[in-house]
Design an enzyme around this catalytic site. Structure first.
Site, mmCIF file in Angstrom:
data_model
loop_
_atom_site.group_PDB
_atom_site.id
_atom_site.type_symbol
_atom_site.label_atom_id
_atom_site.label_comp_id
_atom_site.label_asym_id
_atom_site.label_seq_id
_atom_site.Cartn_x
_atom_site.Cartn_y
_atom_site.Cartn_z
ATOM 1 N N CYS A 110 -1.030 -13.821 7.180
ATOM 2 C CA CYS A 110 -0.702 -13.207 5.885
ATOM 3 C C CYS A 110 0.636 -12.456 5.991
ATOM 4 O O CYS A 110 1.453 -12.738 6.884
ATOM 5 C CB CYS A 110 -1.836 -12.271 5.457
ATOM 6 N N ALA A 148 0.821 -1.208 0.000
ATOM 7 C CA ALA A 148 0.000 0.000 0.000
ATOM 8 C C ALA A 148 0.862 1.269 0.000
ATOM 9 O O ALA A 148 0.579 2.229 -0.731
ATOM 10 C CB ALA A 148 -0.939 0.002 1.205
ATOM 11 N N ASP A 208 -6.248 -4.255 5.084
ATOM 12 C CA ASP A 208 -6.474 -3.794 3.721
ATOM 13 C C ASP A 208 -7.236 -2.476 3.745
ATOM 14 O O ASP A 208 -6.847 -1.525 3.084
ATOM 15 C CB ASP A 208 -7.198 -4.858 2.892
#
Lengths: 310, 310, 310, 310, 310, 310
Positions: free
Chosen positions: C134, C20, C201
């Site tokens: 993750c 990001a 996210d």
């Protein structure tokens, strides 16, 4: 009544004899003495003597299911036998059989305790952190057997009478790593615990546990962290009257145990026990094995020889 | 350093001055004294004097966010003002403004406490059964204001130092129906409780509560029974360092508080505090009103005048 | 369009530029290039150029709130400035200001990340066992900063794409004690965990977390054991459209990621994300500090300069 | 008092005017009429007239926070303006400004409702099964906007006054698939629900929801199944007195609503509302967006123009 | 030892023979062969032969309670019978009886499985969505029988060895609607599930389930959503040693199953099983019917012919 | 068929005979009549007559496990006896034995109910607040017996058929303090309740309770507040078909019970029952005592004389 029997009764009342197993053995000894010194002329009057003494003994401690169950069992045994040996000349055989049965049971109480310790010790994981509450010789018996597993014990001090200190002392003397904490700190230590292990004052027909006040608080906190909660309880801890619906009474003890000389106008509540619902208990460690709480009453009923359908 | 200031410092250290509000007022008084007796020749050196004293005062108690926040606030005020009054001849005006500001704040501390008591008292339902833990003059302030509502208070004794007794005594003297119980009995009394109300040592940026050990156990038990759990906390109880990620340290106190002369080989753990996560707290009673735990840091940040985005 | 801008767009699309923060910096660079090579004759047409490019850039990744928020912020800045510098001759000044602002922001993105790492590292307890899921460079940034605290990390492998391996590799190379486990083993390791730490996210207006599938499973399991659950998320991860009610869409990815050549008739579902409700999250670690999930939208809204009441 | 104003007051009292928004608009109209027909000679006496009428209007319904908040807001506006236009000749300008402000607000009430409907409709997932309780035109407004999403609605009948039937009828007429069930069946239908959506009578400072009795039962059941629970509430539903600690009173309504002619000696309890704690609420759908319950009071306070620090 | 017996032993060891039922049938076949080819001269030496072979067979798989229980049962049968047929000339009758008993049991294993499938199939609601984990022929047996009920199955892939793929393939070939998902997605699909159905490696005396790692995670997630969780387990899956307190050991398997060639310094933990506490299990589907977890040990003990009180 | 038998069948069908116990007694009476008027020439044809009538009687109510279990028991008794009395001349003895057995059982039904009432009454704590649902003569029987304990009963009205009113009326007439509330108010009253006590339509092999819709909602709410939940159920309420896996069907009743003349297009769902999982039930009050839900099927199986292993 024979002096030795009187002595036993007074020793139980004065707390010289303590602990569910010791009290149970003492009352069986009293029955043996009665049988030895009995002057009954027939089985009927012998049965009456034993029954009468049993009621006296039961009264020495209002809440000791183990002792009561064993007295009940002894009467039941005598009743059956006395129907078998109806004839007069068989009275001595009856007395002897009764005495031997009680002697065997005294031995069995200790053998059963040893079995229970062994089953409990196997249940303890290697290197486990175990939280316990109050003092129970059944729990310390298990923990001492499990000592080689390199366990760490957290003992709650158990206000107001600090029985947690007795537990801590006994375990420390046995060379076990033990830490004493205040009762309010339960939640802080639960995060790192593997197991909660407590004793039992009695067990209801639904598998609920009656034990020292603070036990249900510990069980709720264990559930919040999904930590296993076990109680070590001989099957004779079964409170048969709960099967017939009678509620467990929560004894209210002397306030001075909590605060010796409190200022005026402060009420002090000092309940002796609380009830931990079966749903918070993973299992009971008994002399026959480790069982779900819901099976306690079935197995205890069988051991006691109580018939469910009359 | 002036003798009166030295006296304040030693009184705080020796616990002659106790309670978050009293300590806060004492340090502001020390700042006033310093300003009065200051021999600083310019605003810069005056600021340095005050800042230096502030650090000394902050060190008298390592964990008192209220006092620290007020000292921080005073320095901030002085810094801003000293930029406004740059000229030398304005030094006296600066000192006077500073003194007045602190005097006002001393008054405001008590006014804010009164507001908090009033808000808290309104929150208490008529005829409520309220469980509390430890001793907090903020909590007793609320309960005394709510006395007319015919409340019943259950005070946990709060081992090891029995501060629950102080609470019980104070409430009984105020004519409130109060019952003292051992900490382990929490679960037994929660079933009939309407409200849990405790004080606060400090509050983190996530709204978590740092308070006397046993508080988080109480909060978990309250959640199991879906009973509302409130903490009474002035906004200055905000621990700003938790906003910057610093963990709350759990002070480990002297084991002799738990057991004066324990036998050998028994470890004793005596943590002073525990942390109650925001998710177990229904709200904080503050001087501005009753707020969700998640808003504590926003309102405290505004009151302190801290800027979030630099 | 200038070749260098085209290159940036294609690099984002082809995943040459990932993460990001990297994507966000790349799009700001593209805006700078556009401003440099712009042939716009007035501020209106310069604004239109930048706006047009912004939309193109936003389309390179449909779900990257950080990049979108920064593009939005850049347009907003230009719009305000262009009203300030209305005159023609001020166009160059406008371009320069715009370029400098973006350059500053590129630097600020990294500075903010460093702050976030520092706040997060402080939050990690000494000797903590941390479970993660993750791969998130924000999480690994924190963990590397917390390395000295003697931490142990459990990395879930995160099927289907095994990003947990990237995490494990990165941490092992940094000298951190890391254990990789399959996703189903979560419950087995949670009992001994102190903290769950995951990335983000995006974050909704209610404080819910949108993150890699498996995150909500982990959060539920953490709650069952009362283990703290934190997410590391820059405020620009805020998904403003959720404030206006739009539901988070759960992208359904290619089934071959789960099973390359499955037998016939087996359906395979491969959702990319899941939603973890705010009530399961203890806090977000952000560049301004550690905050309750319910404050994320307030602080993000302020940082973005969005007005709530029009 | 002017006849038209009297008419409004009697229409509200007789329930001819119903629904929080309609009542709010009616009282603003009454203020406009008062301003039009006012014979006040100066701004002071004009303010007094308006204030006096406001109190009368507020009394028409003891529990309608929206109306009360709007009346409060109107007085506040007038107070500020009257200080601005001090001179006598400015009185007409003051009246005009006041009238225009109220007219604008009447329009804004509907515009805000439309925004709220739109935000709520976006929140509803495609093909969702939604459980609702009682009747709320805010909820039906959302559901009608979400009709295209192919939703199914389960309406609880909401004893004792069956407002669930009004909801069912309104939705069925709008062509929405709606099933009416008895209140006790909640648990049976929750397993298949995606969302619970209810209205709001008022919202406390902690984010708790005051709504028709049965709402908290529904919220608890939703939590048991981890189903999202939302309330649709304009920010003006904020009950500011709860910020100042005042408890929500649970109105006890006429028993004949539950059982018209009950046999003797049966008590009937008919509480109008219950309180759903913020921890059971995923979010509030408001006119500014979808927010966590903990932010309701912040945003409402800002909209109302209330200052937290005096 | 006869070649055919050696073959059976090697086939079990090399996993040519798989599945609890197949292994159980194979060892009974081995016992039959031994009886056929036995050269024992008397019942004592015949019993010793069978007992010796039983121990060899039990060693082929360390954790297969079904096989162990059946071997134990066979020895028990032989022991009783050999006391009945004490005379030498009865040896052949003894062998024949033993052979027939084992043959009958081999048939009974399949008959019992069929009964279990039928009971399980009835338990499945029409149109149900069922989540399963790993591969169990008992579970697929049930699901195939329940096919007509128009069921949908979600199979977790079950890392590291993807046994969920075997389940998915088998069900798809049987024409059942099956979707394969990654293990982390459990929580996402649980909301719409009616039932979780898994197999069993073994069952403890408390009714806890030992099964493939991931099962307890699934059970916790099911509880969060109040979805029923059943395990299909023949009574012979009972692990009698847990009755005597022995803990279930969690086998640690080869790390290469999780990651074939991991980079250095990454630890990989690969536990084969986990334990799901009885409190998370609604019932066990067995060959005698559907029972509460707490009754498993009672019924299994009866079937095995184990006496609880010696 | 004899007219008196026809009358019984029609009275059951037309609901003239109601309540599980009354229906059970009526069908046993029908069997007695059949035996009295039987013209069977041998025991075989007598058995066939009784079996045929049993099937007819069972059909009068599709869901009444008590009646079905008693019919099954009667057939079983006859089957065993008829094998005992094979000779023709023994036919009258067989009939007489059969008639006497049924007469005894009719008496036993009432005796068992009295025992159950007594056990249940003991279970009720002094001064308890008890919540109940629907109408069950077993529950009111207990409550009347417990009247002296100074109890307060909260009766949920139980829409759609308001059976809670019957309960309220019956208790009020018996002089018990009873309050009727709407079903949605459950959560409001649960906070102060000591006990929830409901009846039972039937009980599954896992110990789950099938009862009037709303029961499972009540049980979930009780769990949220950790209030004990008991069901009063004779062992004959056991639904043996659930042991064999058959799902409980939830009868869908006439929508007009919920809303007599609803507007068009509104669906109305009116399920008669719901299922309360054993995990939400503390115990069942039965005629043999108070038992954990998990023991219901064991004890019922024994009472019914069903063999688990064929």
């Amino acid at each position: 009544m024979h002096e030795d029997i009187k002595k036993i009764i007074s020793d139980i009342k004065s707390l010289k004899i303590q602990g569910a197993r010791n009290v149970a053995k003492a009352v069986l000894k009293a029955l043996i003495l009665q049988a030895k010194y009995s002057k009954a002329k027939n089985s009927k009057s012998f049965y009456d003597e034993i029954k009468h003494l049993s009621l006296l003994l039961a009264d020495t401690r209002p809440t000791e299911p183990m002792m009561r169950n064993l007295l009940e069992r002894a009467s039941g045994y005598l009743y059956e036998k006395s129907r078998e040996y109806k004839e007069k000349k068989q009275l001595n055989r009856l007395k002897n059989d009764f005495i031997n049965e009680q002697k065997n049971y005294i031995k069995k109480i200790d053998e059963d305790a040893e079995k229970l310790f062994a089953y409990g010790a196997r249940l303890v994981p290697d290197g486990a952190v175990i939280i316990t509450h109050c003092h129970s010789s059944t729990v310390t018996g298990i923990l001492k057997k499990a000592k080689r597993k390199n366990i760490k014990v957290i003992a709650c001090e158990t206000r107001p009478r600090y029985q947690g200190r007795i537990t801590a002392k006994e375990l420390a003397e046995a060379g076990i790593d033990v830490t004493l904490v205040v009762d309010g700190a339960m939640n802080l230590y639960m995060k790192k615990a593997d197991l909660v292990l407590v004793g039992a004052d009695s067990v209801t027909s639904r598998g609920d546990l009656i034990n020292k006040v603070g036990t249900s608080t510990l069980a709720h906190i264990a559930r919040m962290h999904d930590v296993s909660f076990y109680s070590a309880a001989e099957l004779f801890k079964y409170s048969i009257m709960t099967f017939y619906g009678t509620r467990e009474k929560i004894e209210e003890r002397d306030p001075s145990e909590v605060w010796e000389k409190p200022p005026k106008r402060i009420k002090i509540s000092n309940p002796a026990f609380d009830v931990t619902a079966a749903k918070y208990i993973n299992g009971y460690v008994t002399e026959v094995g480790v069982i779900p709480p819901q099976s306690f009453f079935t197995l205890a009923t069988q051991k006691l020889g109580v018939k469910i359908y009359e």
